[in-house]
Write an enzyme that holds these catalytic residues in place. Structure first.
Site, PDB file in Angstrom:
ATOM      1  N   GLU A  51      -2.201  57.084 -34.903  1.00  0.00           N
ATOM      2  CA  GLU A  51      -2.849  56.796 -34.958  1.00  0.00           C
ATOM      3  C   GLU A  51      -3.016  57.747 -36.544  1.00  0.00           C
ATOM      4  OE1 GLU A  51      -6.454  55.732 -34.673  1.00  0.00           O
ATOM      5  OE2 GLU A  51      -5.263  54.957 -33.535  1.00  0.00           O
TER       6      GLU A  51
ATOM      7  N   THR B 245      -6.679  48.592 -35.210  1.00  0.00           N
ATOM      8  CA  THR B 245      -4.737  49.337 -34.454  1.00  0.00           C
ATOM      9  C   THR B 245      -4.395  47.498 -34.106  1.00  0.00           C
ATOM     10  OG1 THR B 245      -5.707  51.316 -34.505  1.00  0.00           O
ATOM     11  CG2 THR B 245      -4.197  50.206 -32.637  1.00  0.00           C
TER      12      THR B 245
ATOM     13  N   HIS C 158      -7.189  60.866 -34.551  1.00  0.00           N
ATOM     14  CA  HIS C 158      -8.326  59.626 -35.350  1.00  0.00           C
ATOM     15  C   HIS C 158      -9.849  60.593 -35.196  1.00  0.00           C
ATOM     16  CE1 HIS C 158     -10.913  56.520 -34.169  1.00  0.00           C
ATOM     17  NE2 HIS C 158      -9.679  55.626 -34.370  1.00  0.00           N
TER      18      HIS C 158
ATOM     19  N   ASP D 111      -0.516  53.346 -38.417  1.00  0.00           N
ATOM     20  CA  ASP D 111      -1.508  51.475 -38.512  1.00  0.00           C
ATOM     21  C   ASP D 111      -2.044  51.524 -39.058  1.00  0.00           C
ATOM     22  OD1 ASP D 111      -3.025  54.463 -37.065  1.00  0.00           O
ATOM     23  OD2 ASP D 111      -3.671  52.601 -35.744  1.00  0.00           O
ATOM     24  N   HIS D 112      -2.837  52.610 -39.747  1.00  0.00           N
ATOM     25  CA  HIS D 112      -3.871  52.454 -40.457  1.00  0.00           C
ATOM     26  C   HIS D 112      -4.378  53.952 -41.441  1.00  0.00           C
ATOM     27  CE1 HIS D 112      -7.465  53.318 -37.958  1.00  0.00           C
ATOM     28  NE2 HIS D 112      -6.922  52.668 -37.073  1.00  0.00           N
TER      29      HIS D 112
END
Length: 733
Positions: A277, A321, A438, A499-500
């Site tokens: 993440e 996501t 996150h 993911d990003h």
């Protein structure tokens, strides 16, 4: 003053609220209207609290919005009856509307009890969807308070039939209906305004359905869903097989042949995908105060058993996501606006990795995630993708300190997933969605490594980012240690990808010095370079792994992995290309139609030389032709993907050997999942290939070692989990 207020309240009670006034009020049109409106609002709030778990509101504004959102919409709808003059028609229409809204509310209550979700229009239109894999309606639990949803209607009808309520023949004065309608519109608009303050882009990004109901109410959510459903159906209704032919011709033209050196290297192995993440490539091999941020991931990155890619970019759009997952599983892009999972996922035709691996190589499949199962509409999307098991937050203890606001901490997710992972038949395809790393990257002191000292950048976001990076690294190492102890490691290929981005452009000035950059010289190209995320495929036994400098992105994962597993992909509609192919085109398309290649980049309408980090202000005619050609290729690629997804063109095509996925056969409830996994092992007996069976029908959980301080914590009545989408970038904790 105090006595005056007390006297006014007493008078208001005596003249309005006292029970002896109720019947008198019900005998006027305005009073009957007010009572029906009030009772329906109370029923809605009852459902919110008792059945919808108060919609997981977290702050006073959300509480206010939840209490107010039934009023505006309902007042608008009910006030339309005030324009009706004939008394029988007025009372009848109002009661019918009340009954219809109550039915909508009650159906959602019953549905939510079983599926922890709200009914979409597609769900309402098809019984097979509501039935979700053959569940009988009688199996759904009914509550003792259910009668309260219908009691007011029965009582009002009884009083009318008993003539205790007399139908008022007098229409309201000319402007009274307009007044009630205007008040309703004002309340609804105020509701929308405050919702947008607390949750920007609520309508455009289309988060979890619970979000929509919490902020807007059940009625507006249903209408909004109906509009989207209609718009989608109209687009799809106009689609023709010839449009699919155009897409297929494009894909065939851009197919990159497999690389025979690596084809089938991981054939027959289990596949575990670890979704890192918000993890960026910049953290790999980075040292802070002389210490590696991610020592274990670094060791994988440099291992000769790993194929690693250092110019691998995230290509997500607003779906964040969910876009990354969609590209990983289907090799198609997310949508230009909103999340494909949320907007189209209820009835989308997918030809996704879990179904392909199952049908081509008999893989079982599962996803593990420590947050609520309905986020990004995953509980529906995964069924259409062919995932057999969806182990989400409902399966885990999320109370006390075990969860952050985003879900179960990563060390606990890996450890607590073992009783389910070990029951999967091998080979299996399993995906782990981590959440601890996150934004805003907060982590309890007890979970932090006391020996790791982070940066002092002036930004808590940046400083905390490296702390949660380090925690994630430790979590992955613990999981790898278990794989080796349990015997899974040697027969498992592990895919790790980010993911990003985690650090947004707004914090670049704090990050720049850490990266050895001058913050005053920070450019759009630097921001684009930060979109690099890790992509590694670790295959135990492979000895010729290396770090590949090919430019690529998340769209390329599926064909790359499938070829490593010995599965040819030319028959499928995939917009990515095998990163190991000598024919791979090194053009990375971003969702906003920007792009980057090893030589050039187009970012926000300006061109850059990637090699020199300089902006190209006056390209030569020849260079301009090259840049225009790349832009045209990016536009065509995204447009073709959008046409495929928005028009659901895959329904016109079934690849050789592929059987369309029947989403209705999957049941993700915890009880059904446990029963299914246990029965599979029991039925297969000695033929079972699960780790559990290989271990003499004994659990391997004891082989998992973690230093997570919460591992032995007792279950409590509270949780820090905030049921918002895992890609909510707001800082409104």
């Amino acid at each position: 003053m105090k006595n005056r207020v007390k006297k006014s309240l007493k008078q208001f009670w005596q003249t309005t609220l006292a029970p002896n006034n109720w019947l008198r009020q019900l005998n006027t049109r305005r009073g009957f209207f007010a009572w029906v409106l009030t009772l329906f609002t109370l029923k809605t709030i009852l459902a919110y609290g008792v059945d919808f778990e108060w919609l997981h509101v977290q702050d006073p504004l959300q509480v206010l919005l939840m209490l107010v959102n039934p009023i505006g919409f309902t007042m608008i709808l009910f006030s339309l009856t005030l324009f009706i003059k004939p008394k029988q028609l007025y009372y009848g229409t109002l009661l019918i509307l009340d009954t219809v809204l109550t039915l909508l509310l009650y159906l959602n209550v019953v549905y939510f009890r079983e599926f922890s979700d709200f009914m979409s229009i597609n769900t309402m239109l098809g019984y097979s969807t509501v039935n979700q894999g053959g569940k009988a309606a009688g199996a759904i639990a009914f509550g003792f308070h259910d009668i309260l949803f219908w009691l007011d209607i029965l009582v009002l009808l009884g009083l009318i039939l008993a003539r205790k309520i007399k139908l008022d023949p007098r229409p309201l004065p000319r402007f009274q209906p307009f007044k009630w309608l205007t008040v309703g519109v004002f309340v609804l608009m105020a509701n929308l305004f405050l919702s947008d303050i607390d949750r920007p882009q609520l309508l455009t990004r289309q988060f979890d359905r619970e979000y929509m109901v919490k902020y807007l109410g059940l009625g507006p959510f249903t209408i909004y869903d109906a509009i989207n459903t209609y718009q989608t159906s109209q687009v799809r209704k106009s689609a023709t097989p010839s449009e699919f032919t155009q897409v297929k011709n494009y894909v065939n033209k851009h197919y990159a042949a497999l690389n025979p050196q690596f084809f089938g290297r991981a054939k027959g192995k289990n596949v575990i995908v670890i979704h890192l993440e918000s993890f960026q490539q910049m953290s790999i091999d980075r040292k802070i105060n002389g210490q590696e941020v991610t020592p274990f991931l670094n060791s994988l990155y440099h291992s000769q058993s790993t194929l690693a890619f250092d110019n691998f970019f995230n290509e997500v759009g607003q779906g964040k996501t969910s876009d990354a997952e969609n590209m990983l599983e289907t090799s198609t892009f997310g949508l230009p606006q909103g999340s494909l999972f949320s907007k189209l996922g209820n009835d989308q035709t997918f030809q996704a990795m879990p179904a392909i691996l199952n049908q081509r190589a008999n893989y079982s499949s599962a996803v593990f995630h420590g947050n609520i199962g309905t986020f990004w509409n995953r509980n529906n999307v995964y069924k259409h993708m062919g995932y057999q098991n969806w182990v989400s937050g409902d399966y885990f203890d999320l109370t006390g300190q075990k969860a952050t606001t985003w879900g179960l901490k990563d060390k606990l997710l890996f450890q607590e997933s073992i009783p389910y992972l070990e029951q999967l038949q091998q080979p299996f395809y399993a995906k782990y969605l981590t959440v601890t790393n996150h934004t805003p990257f907060t982590l309890d002191k007890e979970d932090q490594d006391p020996n790791f000292i982070t940066t002092n950048s002036g930004s808590k976001i940046v400083d905390n980012y490296f702390i949660t990076n380090h925690y994630l690294d430790q979590s992955v190492k613990e999981f790898f240690d278990y794989l080796k102890k349990s015997g899974l490691y040697d027969n498992t290929a592990v895919v790790l990808y980010g993911d990003h981005y985690g650090i947004s452009n707004t914090d670049a000035k704090y990050l720049a010095p850490i990266l050895g950059k001058d913050e005053s010289q920070w450019s759009d190209l630097d921001n684009a370079n930060l979109q690099r995320v890790p992509f590694m495929i670790h295959v135990p036994g492979m000895t010729d792994g290396y770090i590949d400098h090919t430019f690529g992105g998340e769209i390329d994962v599926a064909p790359t992995l499938e070829h490593l597993l010995g599965i040819t992909t030319q028959r499928y509609i995939q917009f990515g290309q095998d990163l190991l192919s000598k024919q791979h085109e090194q053009i990375v398309a971003f969702r906003n139609k920007d792009w980057i290649t090893p030589q050039y980049a187009s970012l926000s309408g300006r061109y850059w030389n990637v090699q020199t980090n300089q902006m190209i202000t006056e390209p030569t005619p020849e260079l301009q032709k090259t840049l225009d050609s790349i832009q045209a290729a990016v536009n065509e690629k995204l447009d073709m993907s959008d046409s495929l997804n928005q028009k659901n063109l895959l329904r016109f095509y079934t690849p050789d050997g592929f059987k369309p996925v029947d989403a209705n056969k999957f049941d993700y409830s915890k009880r059904a999942t446990i029963k299914r996994l246990q029965e599979q092992n029991k039925t297969l007996g000695k033929a079972s290939k699960s780790l559990f069976a290989k271990n003499g029908n004994k659990s391997t959980l004891s082989q998992y070692v973690t230093d997570a301080p919460e591992i032995h914590d007792e279950k409590t009545d509270s949780t820090r989990l905030m049921p918002r989408n895992a890609d909510d970038w707001s800082q409104s904790e």
